[in-house]
Motif scaffolding. Sequence first.
Motif, PDB file in Angstrom:
ATOM      1  N   ILE A 100       0.873  -1.170   0.000  1.00  0.00           N
ATOM      2  CA  ILE A 100       0.000   0.000   0.000  1.00  0.00           C
ATOM      3  C   ILE A 100       0.911   1.221   0.000  1.00  0.00           C
ATOM      4  O   ILE A 100       1.692   1.424   0.928  1.00  0.00           O
ATOM      5  N   GLU A 101       0.832   2.022  -1.059  1.00  0.00           N
ATOM      6  CA  GLU A 101       1.718   3.186  -1.191  1.00  0.00           C
ATOM      7  C   GLU A 101       0.935   4.366  -1.743  1.00  0.00           C
ATOM      8  O   GLU A 101      -0.063   4.198  -2.451  1.00  0.00           O
ATOM      9  N   LYS A 102       1.414   5.565  -1.427  1.00  0.00           N
ATOM     10  CA  LYS A 102       0.835   6.778  -2.016  1.00  0.00           C
ATOM     11  C   LYS A 102       1.350   6.917  -3.449  1.00  0.00           C
ATOM     12  O   LYS A 102       2.545   6.796  -3.709  1.00  0.00           O
ATOM     13  N   GLU A 103       0.429   7.168  -4.359  1.00  0.00           N
ATOM     14  CA  GLU A 103       0.805   7.419  -5.740  1.00  0.00           C
ATOM     15  C   GLU A 103      -0.103   8.509  -6.287  1.00  0.00           C
ATOM     16  O   GLU A 103      -1.326   8.378  -6.268  1.00  0.00           O
ATOM     17  N   HIS A 132      -2.235  -1.875 -10.196  1.00  0.00           N
ATOM     18  CA  HIS A 132      -2.479  -0.786  -9.244  1.00  0.00           C
ATOM     19  C   HIS A 132      -3.979  -0.549  -9.083  1.00  0.00           C
ATOM     20  O   HIS A 132      -4.720  -0.470 -10.067  1.00  0.00           O
ATOM     21  N   ILE A 133      -4.415  -0.432  -7.814  1.00  0.00           N
ATOM     22  CA  ILE A 133      -5.822  -0.209  -7.506  1.00  0.00           C
ATOM     23  C   ILE A 133      -5.931   0.969  -6.547  1.00  0.00           C
ATOM     24  O   ILE A 133      -5.293   0.975  -5.487  1.00  0.00           O
ATOM     25  N   ASP A 134      -6.731   1.949  -6.917  1.00  0.00           N
ATOM     26  CA  ASP A 134      -6.979   3.117  -6.058  1.00  0.00           C
ATOM     27  C   ASP A 134      -7.899   2.707  -4.903  1.00  0.00           C
ATOM     28  O   ASP A 134      -9.047   2.331  -5.120  1.00  0.00           O
ATOM     29  N   ILE A 135      -7.368   2.786  -3.667  1.00  0.00           N
ATOM     30  CA  ILE A 135      -8.192   2.464  -2.494  1.00  0.00           C
ATOM     31  C   ILE A 135      -8.243   3.677  -1.551  1.00  0.00           C
ATOM     32  O   ILE A 135      -8.383   3.521  -0.332  1.00  0.00           O
ATOM     33  N   ASN A 168      -2.764   6.566   7.320  1.00  0.00           N
ATOM     34  CA  ASN A 168      -3.156   7.932   6.965  1.00  0.00           C
ATOM     35  C   ASN A 168      -2.089   8.617   6.115  1.00  0.00           C
ATOM     36  O   ASN A 168      -2.401   9.432   5.265  1.00  0.00           O
ATOM     37  N   ASP A 169      -0.822   8.346   6.408  1.00  0.00           N
ATOM     38  CA  ASP A 169       0.244   9.083   5.716  1.00  0.00           C
ATOM     39  C   ASP A 169       0.516   8.523   4.359  1.00  0.00           C
ATOM     40  O   ASP A 169       0.123   7.439   4.009  1.00  0.00           O
TER      41      ASP A 169
END
Length: 255
Positions: free
Chosen positions: A162-165, A219-222, A254-255
């Motif tokens: 799970i990563e910010k993209e 990649h899936i936007d969650i 959250n981050d």
Amino acid sequence: MLQFGFLQAGIVVLNGLTHTYKVENGKVYKGKIAIENTGNSSQNVKLFLQDFTYKADGSIYYTAIHTNNRSNGEWIRLNTNLITLKAKEKTEVFYEITVPDQSPNPGSYWSVIIVEPVEDIKPSDDKAGVNITSVIRYAIQVITDFEPEKAKPDLKFESVKIEKEDGKQTAKIAIANNGNLYCKPSVTIEIYNRQTGERLGSYTSTAMGLLPQTSKSFHIDISKVPANQYKAVLIATDEEDNAFALNVELEVKND
């Protein structure tokens, strides 16, 4: 499959970057590549064959024909390796696939036809040095499926992150095809409350082609999922409705 560089020459491929065929031994199949020069000056373009594979970390390998043991590069003959297109001109390059008389093992075989603009070398009165011009190359996959009813994809989940993209929480799911048949899966992630088992949502990736013995990251936007720890089910499904599932623990931060 668009490679690197920025648009300069204006060469575009008009009829797709993946050509697939169901083939039989000893038979010949014909295909073509439609190319247009959208630029305002004439352009030389070379075409050649390479083997091709990729991994989920984003690495892509272009190698000599028959580097890959599932290469069909020796079956393919182009009717030309060099063309010149005038400004705004379109043309078609034809190829033939001759499947060997001796039956290969069932499954998918492939290579890529590279379409690459050739830059004219122009003398320069500028300071000594090398001018490097970036061009766009196209890699057109030619995939031949031999006796696909006797072959199958075998999808394995390699990792889940799970990563910010682009500012969005994104599930990045690496999947390998350990089978012998090309497929085009999509991945769905179903998220459940850890305590109650209630299903909180289902999210699906876009479908992507996956060649045998390769891997890709889906990649899936969650970003709609609140920060917490969850149970989740990953389901990879291809166009033939073959399904592969995995239960995982998921932590959204959250981050």
